[in-house]
Design a protein around this motif. Sequence first.
Motif, mmCIF file in Angstrom:
data_model
loop_
_atom_site.group_PDB
_atom_site.id
_atom_site.type_symbol
_atom_site.label_atom_id
_atom_site.label_comp_id
_atom_site.label_asym_id
_atom_site.label_seq_id
_atom_site.Cartn_x
_atom_site.Cartn_y
_atom_site.Cartn_z
ATOM 1 N N CYS A 190 0.848 -1.191 0.000
ATOM 2 C CA CYS A 190 0.000 0.000 0.000
ATOM 3 C C CYS A 190 0.885 1.243 0.000
ATOM 4 O O CYS A 190 1.703 1.433 0.899
ATOM 5 N N VAL B 90 -1.609 -1.079 -4.096
ATOM 6 C CA VAL B 90 -2.757 -0.182 -4.001
ATOM 7 C C VAL B 90 -2.280 1.162 -3.482
ATOM 8 O O VAL B 90 -1.233 1.250 -2.839
ATOM 9 N N SER B 91 -3.025 2.206 -3.809
ATOM 10 C CA SER B 91 -2.647 3.528 -3.308
ATOM 11 C C SER B 91 -3.808 4.135 -2.527
ATOM 12 O O SER B 91 -4.975 3.881 -2.831
ATOM 13 N N ASP C 289 -5.150 7.863 -1.449
ATOM 14 C CA ASP C 289 -4.954 9.298 -1.688
ATOM 15 C C ASP C 289 -4.870 10.056 -0.368
ATOM 16 O O ASP C 289 -4.119 11.016 -0.233
ATOM 17 N N TRP D 75 -9.897 -4.022 3.853
ATOM 18 C CA TRP D 75 -9.556 -4.837 2.672
ATOM 19 C C TRP D 75 -8.519 -5.903 3.030
ATOM 20 O O TRP D 75 -8.604 -7.040 2.566
ATOM 21 N N ALA E 67 -13.666 1.628 -2.614
ATOM 22 C CA ALA E 67 -13.523 2.839 -3.431
ATOM 23 C C ALA E 67 -12.323 3.702 -3.033
ATOM 24 O O ALA E 67 -11.666 4.301 -3.880
ATOM 25 N N GLU E 68 -12.018 3.757 -1.724
ATOM 26 C CA GLU E 68 -10.914 4.631 -1.277
ATOM 27 C C GLU E 68 -9.539 4.056 -1.593
ATOM 28 O O GLU E 68 -8.530 4.739 -1.476
ATOM 29 N N VAL E 69 -9.518 2.777 -1.944
ATOM 30 C CA VAL E 69 -8.245 2.073 -2.181
ATOM 31 C C VAL E 69 -8.118 1.818 -3.677
ATOM 32 O O VAL E 69 -8.907 1.087 -4.257
ATOM 33 N N ASN E 70 -7.138 2.473 -4.322
ATOM 34 C CA ASN E 70 -6.992 2.383 -5.773
ATOM 35 C C ASN E 70 -5.948 1.338 -6.146
ATOM 36 O O ASN E 70 -4.833 1.366 -5.625
ATOM 37 N N LEU E 71 -6.310 0.431 -7.030
ATOM 38 C CA LEU E 71 -5.343 -0.543 -7.539
ATOM 39 C C LEU E 71 -4.427 0.165 -8.515
ATOM 40 O O LEU E 71 -4.897 0.835 -9.443
ATOM 41 N N VAL E 72 -3.109 0.051 -8.318
ATOM 42 C CA VAL E 72 -2.139 0.693 -9.206
ATOM 43 C C VAL E 72 -1.841 -0.267 -10.368
ATOM 44 O O VAL E 72 -1.369 -1.370 -10.146
#
Length: 212
Positions: free
Chosen positions: A147, A166-167, A169, A182, A206-211
């Motif tokens: 992360c 994952v990123s 923001d 998660w 939704a708050e955790v973006n897959l890079v």
Amino acid sequence: MSNRRLPVYLALDTSGSMRGEPIAAVNVGLHALLASLRQNPFALESVSLSVITFDREVIEVLPMTPLDQVTLPEIVCPESGPTFLGAALHDICDKVARDVRKSTADERGDWRPMLFIMTDGKPSDTLAFEEAIPRVKAAQFAAIIACAAGPKSVPDQLKLLTHIVVSLDTMDSSGFASFFQWVSSAVTAGSASVGAAGMALPPPPAEVNLVL
């Protein structure tokens, strides 16, 4: 005969930039993670948890402990300091070699371990980090999830370790809560599918973006 364990390692960045709200949010997230895992019978039966923090020092704040016996310490940060992720990864590889029981002719060993890494920056010990990459890959983790938290993190460096990056923001309590929720889902999926050919990770919130 001893139970087969699913060893789960959490490597958490406690460098100076994590001081204040970010580390407070991490502590809240860890307690939520523990509560969530304990509600799952598969996880309760198989998961053992280890928490390692890294700043200028690498500290095993929670040695590998069965889930039902875990008491989480308060994670704290120094005033300032570097991010020795490379040293942390070397330390975890040493622990995997020491902790994870191999199968023998008489007894089945532990399940392949899982590794979760959370950092808000980039490794200060670049050479040690680069040297750790082949060791981490050779340790045969069932899953490595990294992360990259906040605007100063470098997801591309984490992609050298694992394809699951994952990123976040925001480094506030809702962001970390989503991430640790998660993590709980991923560990639960791992504990339910141990022995299966592969482990399907749940989609991140939704708050955790897959890079990619």
